[in-house]
Design an enzyme around this catalytic site. Structure first.
Site, PDB file in Angstrom:
ATOM      1  N   GLU A 191       4.822  -4.350   8.308  1.00 15.11           N
ATOM      2  CA  GLU A 191       3.435  -4.478   8.754  1.00 15.11           C
ATOM      3  C   GLU A 191       3.180  -3.574   9.948  1.00 15.11           C
ATOM      4  O   GLU A 191       3.865  -3.667  10.968  1.00 15.11           O
ATOM      5  CB  GLU A 191       3.155  -5.938   9.145  1.00 15.11           C
ATOM      6  CG  GLU A 191       3.221  -6.867   7.945  1.00 15.11           C
ATOM      7  CD  GLU A 191       3.513  -8.318   8.307  1.00 15.11           C
ATOM      8  OE1 GLU A 191       3.369  -8.680   9.485  1.00 15.11           O
ATOM      9  OE2 GLU A 191       3.922  -9.072   7.405  1.00 15.11           O
TER      10      GLU A 191
ATOM     11  N   SER B  48       2.888 -10.140   4.078  1.00 14.94           N
ATOM     12  CA  SER B  48       3.530 -10.772   2.920  1.00 14.94           C
ATOM     13  C   SER B  48       5.018 -10.521   3.060  1.00 14.94           C
ATOM     14  O   SER B  48       5.585  -9.667   2.394  1.00 14.94           O
ATOM     15  CB  SER B  48       3.026 -10.128   1.615  1.00 14.94           C
ATOM     16  OG  SER B  48       1.619 -10.160   1.511  1.00 14.94           O
ATOM     17  N   GLU B  49       5.641 -11.272   3.950  1.00 10.65           N
ATOM     18  CA  GLU B  49       7.034 -10.955   4.282  1.00 10.65           C
ATOM     19  C   GLU B  49       7.983 -11.112   3.111  1.00 10.65           C
ATOM     20  O   GLU B  49       8.967 -10.364   2.999  1.00 10.65           O
ATOM     21  CB  GLU B  49       7.505 -11.795   5.484  1.00 10.65           C
ATOM     22  CG  GLU B  49       7.015 -11.302   6.842  1.00 10.65           C
ATOM     23  CD  GLU B  49       5.595 -11.723   7.189  1.00 10.65           C
ATOM     24  OE1 GLU B  49       4.960 -12.429   6.368  1.00 10.65           O
ATOM     25  OE2 GLU B  49       5.104 -11.362   8.271  1.00 10.65           O
TER      26      GLU B  49
ATOM     27  N   PHE C  10       8.458 -10.235  14.134  1.00 10.58           N
ATOM     28  CA  PHE C  10       9.173 -11.184  14.991  1.00 10.58           C
ATOM     29  C   PHE C  10      10.133 -11.973  14.092  1.00 10.58           C
ATOM     30  O   PHE C  10       9.741 -12.386  13.003  1.00 10.58           O
ATOM     31  CB  PHE C  10       8.200 -12.168  15.652  1.00 10.58           C
ATOM     32  CG  PHE C  10       7.341 -11.549  16.724  1.00 10.58           C
ATOM     33  CD1 PHE C  10       7.614 -11.764  18.074  1.00 10.58           C
ATOM     34  CD2 PHE C  10       6.259 -10.758  16.393  1.00 10.58           C
ATOM     35  CE1 PHE C  10       6.825 -11.195  19.065  1.00 10.58           C
ATOM     36  CE2 PHE C  10       5.458 -10.185  17.383  1.00 10.58           C
ATOM     37  CZ  PHE C  10       5.746 -10.399  18.718  1.00 10.58           C
TER      38      PHE C  10
ATOM     39  N   ASP D 226      10.955 -14.826  14.201  1.00 11.35           N
ATOM     40  CA  ASP D 226      10.374 -16.140  13.932  1.00 11.35           C
ATOM     41  C   ASP D 226       9.733 -16.222  12.550  1.00 11.35           C
ATOM     42  O   ASP D 226       9.566 -17.314  12.020  1.00 11.35           O
ATOM     43  CB  ASP D 226       9.302 -16.439  14.979  1.00 11.35           C
ATOM     44  CG  ASP D 226       9.800 -16.218  16.393  1.00 11.35           C
ATOM     45  OD1 ASP D 226       9.952 -17.191  17.117  1.00 11.35           O
ATOM     46  OD2 ASP D 226      10.050 -15.058  16.780  1.00 11.35           O
TER      47      ASP D 226
ATOM     48  N   HIS E 206       7.059 -17.349  18.430  1.00  9.57           N
ATOM     49  CA  HIS E 206       7.249 -15.903  18.613  1.00  9.57           C
ATOM     50  C   HIS E 206       8.370 -15.615  19.614  1.00  9.57           C
ATOM     51  O   HIS E 206       8.388 -14.528  20.201  1.00  9.57           O
ATOM     52  CB  HIS E 206       5.969 -15.241  19.137  1.00  9.57           C
ATOM     53  CG  HIS E 206       4.953 -14.898  18.086  1.00  9.57           C
ATOM     54  ND1 HIS E 206       4.313 -15.844  17.327  1.00  9.57           N
ATOM     55  CD2 HIS E 206       4.461 -13.701  17.660  1.00  9.57           C
ATOM     56  CE1 HIS E 206       3.456 -15.243  16.506  1.00  9.57           C
ATOM     57  NE2 HIS E 206       3.529 -13.952  16.684  1.00  9.57           N
TER      58      HIS E 206
HETATM   59  C1  TPP Z   1       4.063 -14.653   9.086  1.00  5.90           C
HETATM   60  C2  TPP Z   1       3.515 -13.747  10.116  1.00  5.90           C
HETATM   61  N1  TPP Z   1       3.538 -12.421   9.902  1.00  5.90           N
HETATM   62  C3  TPP Z   1       3.060 -11.574  10.810  1.00  5.90           C
HETATM   63  C4  TPP Z   1       2.523 -12.033  11.992  1.00  5.90           C
HETATM   64  C5  TPP Z   1       2.006 -11.070  13.057  1.00  5.90           C
HETATM   65  N2  TPP Z   1       0.568 -11.134  13.095  1.00  5.90           N
HETATM   66  C6  TPP Z   1      -0.092 -11.915  13.963  1.00  5.90           C
HETATM   67  S1  TPP Z   1      -1.726 -11.880  13.736  1.00  5.90           S
HETATM   68  C7  TPP Z   1      -1.584 -10.779  12.485  1.00  5.90           C
HETATM   69  C8  TPP Z   1      -2.789 -10.254  11.792  1.00  5.90           C
HETATM   70  C9  TPP Z   1      -3.542 -11.346  11.150  1.00  5.90           C
HETATM   71  O1  TPP Z   1      -4.641 -10.834  10.533  1.00  5.90           O
HETATM   72  P1  TPP Z   1      -5.821 -11.742  10.048  1.00  5.90           P
HETATM   73  O2  TPP Z   1      -5.255 -12.841   9.218  1.00  5.90           O
HETATM   74  O3  TPP Z   1      -6.833 -10.889   9.427  1.00  5.90           O
HETATM   75  O4  TPP Z   1      -6.364 -12.425  11.355  1.00  5.90           O
HETATM   76  P2  TPP Z   1      -7.146 -11.750  12.569  1.00  5.90           P
HETATM   77  O5  TPP Z   1      -6.105 -11.306  13.564  1.00  5.90           O
HETATM   78  O6  TPP Z   1      -7.950 -10.627  12.067  1.00  5.90           O
HETATM   79  O7  TPP Z   1      -7.965 -12.851  13.136  1.00  5.90           O
HETATM   80  C10 TPP Z   1      -0.252 -10.460  12.251  1.00  5.90           C
HETATM   81  C11 TPP Z   1       0.242  -9.532  11.225  1.00  5.90           C
HETATM   82  C12 TPP Z   1       2.538 -13.418  12.189  1.00  5.90           C
HETATM   83  N3  TPP Z   1       2.090 -13.961  13.321  1.00  5.90           N
HETATM   84  N4  TPP Z   1       3.020 -14.249  11.241  1.00  5.90           N
END
Ligand code: TPP
Ligand code: TPP
Ligand code: MG
Ligand code: MG
Lengths: 336, 321, 336, 321
Positions: free
Chosen positions: A29, A69-70, A93, A95, A139
């Site tokens: 990502e 989509s891990e 992370f 986590d 995290h």
């Molecule tokens: C399982 C997981 N993967 C990656 C992340 C890192 N991460 C935190 S917020 C985010 C983006 C989320 O996007 P969206 O669902 O569109 O929410 P927005 O930030 O736009 O409110 C990511 C990739 C995470 N917290 N959890």
């Protein structure tokens, strides 16, 4: 040779390996960043900038941004690895492994054995570990015990920039699945790091400091802490040997046993809750194989059996901190 | 697509091999010669063979817990399979895998998978290799109707669209995930429509008709080989027996089971090709006989074979440790 | 009181708790069976029949079949628990936790702490563990170390029918998330089990056999094995104490330390690969807290660092088997 | 749906509170008063308020890493929130949770969630409680466009349909998951259509228009309260700032950011209600002023507050251990 940060060392390792071998790809990502956006693409390079610049050099086919989509990221990496690529996947992370854990421990790590030795899965999972960033319970974990227990997986925890580069290059050239755990609190630490590519073999501990009265074994971000306490104790005339195993699986048991054979006293410093931890793992190993050498009970400095708290003072107390490390050292030293 | 007589024979041989293999697995299981569980593919032969018919060894497939049919369709050696299923030395995985973990990289068979939803992400990875190396080859993810509800499967669908890889999702809808009907567990009106909404072409296919499966797969392959991205097939078929060998199936009425048998893919193939005078009964019977002999030989070999040497227990965990 | 199998004891515990408290629900794959099918609904009761008959008594609102979506199963359970229900979720084989691990360790287990003690999540996860069933690498794991390391989760491993009933009732009435690990090789083992409901508290070991020369600590399906070897050793005049902690988290450290205080010798028998295992956990704890009592190195009888092999002879060798347990016992006894 | 003057004031107060709260978080973060990360909800106010407007404390919501707005919309105390975000004693979670883990069970707020896709399964569970206890209440799962691709989210959609629970999936499509556009990461043409293919009604809503969100939510609520099952909303909105406080956003052109601001949900609300003479500027300005004072007070309190006592470190891991 030049001073480089831990972050730069990792970036350089990736870049050099990608140049050397076109089968090496990076997937995760925002490893590029900006895909589909109105502005710049590839300017992000991971939330902490570790893959910065790779997209510009290698393009979208080799620096592949993905949806959140891990499981599909790890599966994509292992499927690509089974069929000839050498992917470096990023789980931002550590986590987040809970959403893709099956793809790691039941799939990638088991292929070779389940398939009777007829498959190989040369992939690396890069991920960020550790507390101290005030990032809260989801995290800030380290979770290396979770990986160390998995047959078929190798587990790398670099504690400094030099090791990070050499270990990552070794990981990428390794034919087995490797998880490479980057300490987010170490990203900005600098040291001399050779410009050329070099490998550090797995299962070979670094004696980070030599000593004769007491052995510290510490992993990843706990190594600098162990060294700092060793320095303090040195002022009191106590000579501490600090062992950095660098990889928890394989583990350099000999280096630890040799050191304890010399010092007779061991404190393991491990950033994880205590149960089934690396601290317990090392302590049990030494209690079995180094029983005769032991002059004192083995000290285990770990986190408490709690999630990582958010408030900075709680988090600082949660971590194996200098006070607790020193206390454990003095307890081990005072035992008769 | 017009198939030659040789092709038709090859197709029938494949289905007949699966049929004979699985009937024998069912029997050997009852005799205690097969340890653990076994999930047989009886009734679904046209799906595996139809999907894999035009694949080469460089096309990849990821399979499921019900994987024997996929293995055979992809060209795995039935002796090696039987040895493996019986847990014997010389099995395709040295006896370490078993029924649910048969794999053969040399045939592009990336493994049966005992985790429901385990394969689709891996198949996306194999498809990524195909794309990056510009091979013109594809990767197929077999999944059941049950597996179509697993998060990993959904992620794989989306990932395949985003990365534009030649992944083909073959959803074998046999109406059941274990003992629960797809009509209950799949909330969507259709697995194919649900896949389509992810952004790929998808179609529903009669999975008891080899020709229908083969045709639909032709369209999927055409798209994949042209580098145009993923495709999904919902292959509607029937499970003749229970979920695992020994399942009493009180949850299925006798009529339903009879209907499944009445729609036997081998019988339908036979009717079709004999009525069209493409092959005659003698051709097909000869194949059946050959196949039976081959399976008999595999079973005899497997029963006689020794267990793996104990020294292999700790081998092949890593390439090097 | 009547002889009941381990399976029946679990079934009875579920039934009695569901009768007692309408908030108790059962949710999972095929816990009823036959939903949407042409024939009988509710006749399956789990692939091993453990929830048999519950659907007939409690109906589809309380015995809830689900799609194959373990993350949604665990989330459904924890969300229901947060809002007033007491769900008993089933993850058929523990091996499947990889597809829902986040919902366990990052969500359910952490809610209470992350939310400052203002939430409670009274849920039970029932799951089947263990090798010996010739089910291969993805259906034969035990994985209790994975859960034991999680702060916020309680981990139960019943080794017999009596304990299974009392521990499950306790789990259902407990206000924290509990994972309840059922041994599939023990389902048919029988013993006297009271008809009425009773609770066995967590963190209280069972002294399965008293002895004075050597202590065995064993978990779940390893307990009968430990007892069998103890019996063999008794013939040689060796008196072995067998401790069954019953729960790995909380762990009854006192019972273990008391026993080792008496015997001075310890062998831990644990069905898992060796790294970061419960064997290591217990050994490290004793090496720390019971250092003075130890007259010999602590023996750890575990599985090798490999996935579970399929072939029966390999699987039998993989498991801590009587030969290996006895060897470890004799090594501990012979140490001077 | 016709809203009273009081309702309109309440709606505006909600949005204004989120706006003022988040602008202050942005500022306090820059001043170093907020540890860790913070993801602010600026630009999305109409979504949270529109969705939660008709919810009671017994209706439940599950939130995301970008949860402050949801908390406020669901009635969480802003003082408790600010204390929490600053990691202070007296915070809603005692300082142990932080920005990404604010929860308040007494308000039906089941927690912000730092795992993308973490909340939807949990919300399905809360909806299951509503169904089983026949409360006529619902549970809402907020997710971003990014979270819409997570396997757990898909599973929750299907599970909600299969179990027939009153779960409402509020997909806030702000165009980005971190630094990657939804147009890249969502392979489907539309999140709403994708959700619909799972077997539930779904619609796309203008998320900068409180009234549109509120109306759509009314339809979702009607279905949920009637026990007819789940519903999905794709709420299209804009993120004014970067992913986290401090994100330089080189991946977004200035024009795009300007356009987002031009579509400010508070401004649009103001125009609408003042043009329709439902409220006047003075009414709204008075609310803004009150809100600012309230936030000022919360910040002052939070800055002055002590850190949690170290004795709390090992507390509340379990109810009892
Ligand atoms: C399982 C997981 N993967 C990656 C992340 C890192 N991460 C935190 S917020 C985010 C983006 C989320 O996007 P969206 O669902 O569109 O929410 P927005 O930030 O736009 O409110 C990511 C990739 C995470 N917290 N959890
Ligand atoms: C993650 C996971 N959950 C549950 C199971 C148990 N299980 C094995 S096969 C099966 C049913 C699969 O149904 P379907 O995908 O339709 O395949 P079929 O058996 O019909 O071929 C289940 C639930 C599993 N192996 N893995
Ligand atoms: Mg099926
Ligand atoms: Mg977004």
């Amino acid at each position: 040779m030049a001073r480089k940060s831990y972050r730069q060392a990792i970036n350089e390792a990736l870049r050099q390996e990608m140049r050397r071998d076109s089968k090496v790809i990076v997937i995760g990502e925002d490893v590029a960043g900006g895909q589909g956006a109105s502005g710049e693409t590839g300017g992000v390079g991971g939330v902490f900038g570790v893959t910065g610049g790779l997209y510009k050099e290698f393009g979208p086919e080799r620096v592949i941004d993905t949806p959140i989509s891990e499981s599909a990221i790890i599966g994509a990496a292992s499927g690509a690895a089974l069929t000839g690529m050498r992917p470096v996947a990023e789980i931002m992370f550590v986590d987040f492994v809970g959403v893709c854990f099956d793809q790691i421990y039941n799939q990638a790590a088991k292929f070779r054995y389940m398939f009777g030795g007829k498959a190989k899965t040369p992939m690396v999972i890069r991920t960020m570990i550790g507390a101290g960033f005030r990032a809260g319970a989801q995290h800030s974990q380290t979770l290396h015990p979770l990986f160390t227990m998995i047959p078929g997986l190798k587990v790398v925890m670099p504690s400094n920039a030099y090791d990070a580069k050499g270990l990552l290059i070794n990981a990428i050239r390794d034919d087995d699945p490797v998880i490479f755990m980057e300490s987010k609190v170490l990203y900005d630490t600098e040291m001399e790091v050779p410009d050329e590519a070099y490998r550090i073999a797995f299962g070979e501990a670094n004696i980070a400091r030599e000593g004769k009265d007491l052995t510290f074994v510490a992993f990843g971000p706990m190594v600098p802490r162990a060294l700092a306490v060793a320095e303090v104790l040195a002022k009191d005339g106590v000579s501490v040997e600090v062992i950095d195993p660098r990889t928890t699986s394989p583990l350099d048991e000999d280096a630890i046993l040799d050191s304890v054979g010399k010092t007779g006293r061991l404190v393991v410093i491990d950033e994880s809750p205590p149960r089934c931890s690396l601290a317990a793992d090392v302590a049990a190993m030494v209690a079995s194989k180094g029983f005769r050498s032991l002059k004192a009970p083995i000290g285990q400095v770990t986190c408490p059996h709690t999630p990582v708290p958010f408030a900075p003072n709680l988090e600082d107390e949660f971590l194996p901190n200098p006070r607790r490390i020193e206390e454990a050292a003095r307890a081990a030293l005072s035992w008769r | 697509m017009q198939l030659s007589r040789d092709d038709l024979k090859r197709a029938y041989r494949g289905m007949s091999t699966i049929r004979a293999f699985e009937e024998r697995v069912d029997k050997e299981f009852a005799l205690g010669n097969i340890p653990g569980f076994a999930h047989v593919y009886l009734g679904q032969e046209a799906s595996g063979i139809g999907v894999c018919f035009d694949l080469s060894d460089e096309d990849q497939i990821g399979s499921t817990h019900r994987g024997h049919g996929h293995c055979i369709a992809k060209g795995c050696d039935v002796k090696g399979m039987m040895l493996e299923i019986m847990g014997k030395a010389g099995g395709l995985c040295g006896g370490k895998g078993g029924s649910m973990h048969i794999a053969d990289m040399s045939k592009g068979m990336l493994g049966a998978n005992a985790i429901v939803g385990g394969s689709p992400p891996i198949a996306v990875g194999a498809a990524l290799t195909q794309k990056l190396l510009k091979t013109g080859k594809v990767a197929v993810a077999f999944s059941g109707d049950g597996a179509s509800n697993q998060g990993t499967t959904f992620e794989a669908l989306n990932m395949a669209v985003v990365l534009g890889v030649p992944a083909i999702f073959a959803f074998e809808n046999n109406g059941y995930g274990e003992h629960t009907a797809a009509s209950y567990a799949v909330g969507a009106p259709s697995i194919a429509e649900r896949a389509k909404s992810f952004g790929m072409p998808a179609e529903v296919v009669d999975g008891s008709d080899f020709f229908a499966v083969h045709d639909a797969m032709g369209r999927a392959l055409e798209r994949g080989r042209a580098g145009e991205g993923p495709y999904a097939l919902e292959i509607v078929c029937s499970r003749f027996l229970g979920h695992f060998v020994g399942d009493p199936q009180a949850y299925r009425l006798p009529e339903e089971l009879a209907q499944a048998r009445a729609n036997d893919p081998l019988a339908r193939f036979r009717t079709k090709v004999t009525e069209a005078s493409l092959l005659d009964d003698a051709d097909l019977n000869a194949i059946d006989a050959e196949v039976l002999a081959q399976i008999e030989e595999a079973v005899a070999l497997a029963i006689a074979a020794p267990r793996p040497d104990l020294s292999t227990l700790e081998q092949d965990v890593y390439v090097r440790y």
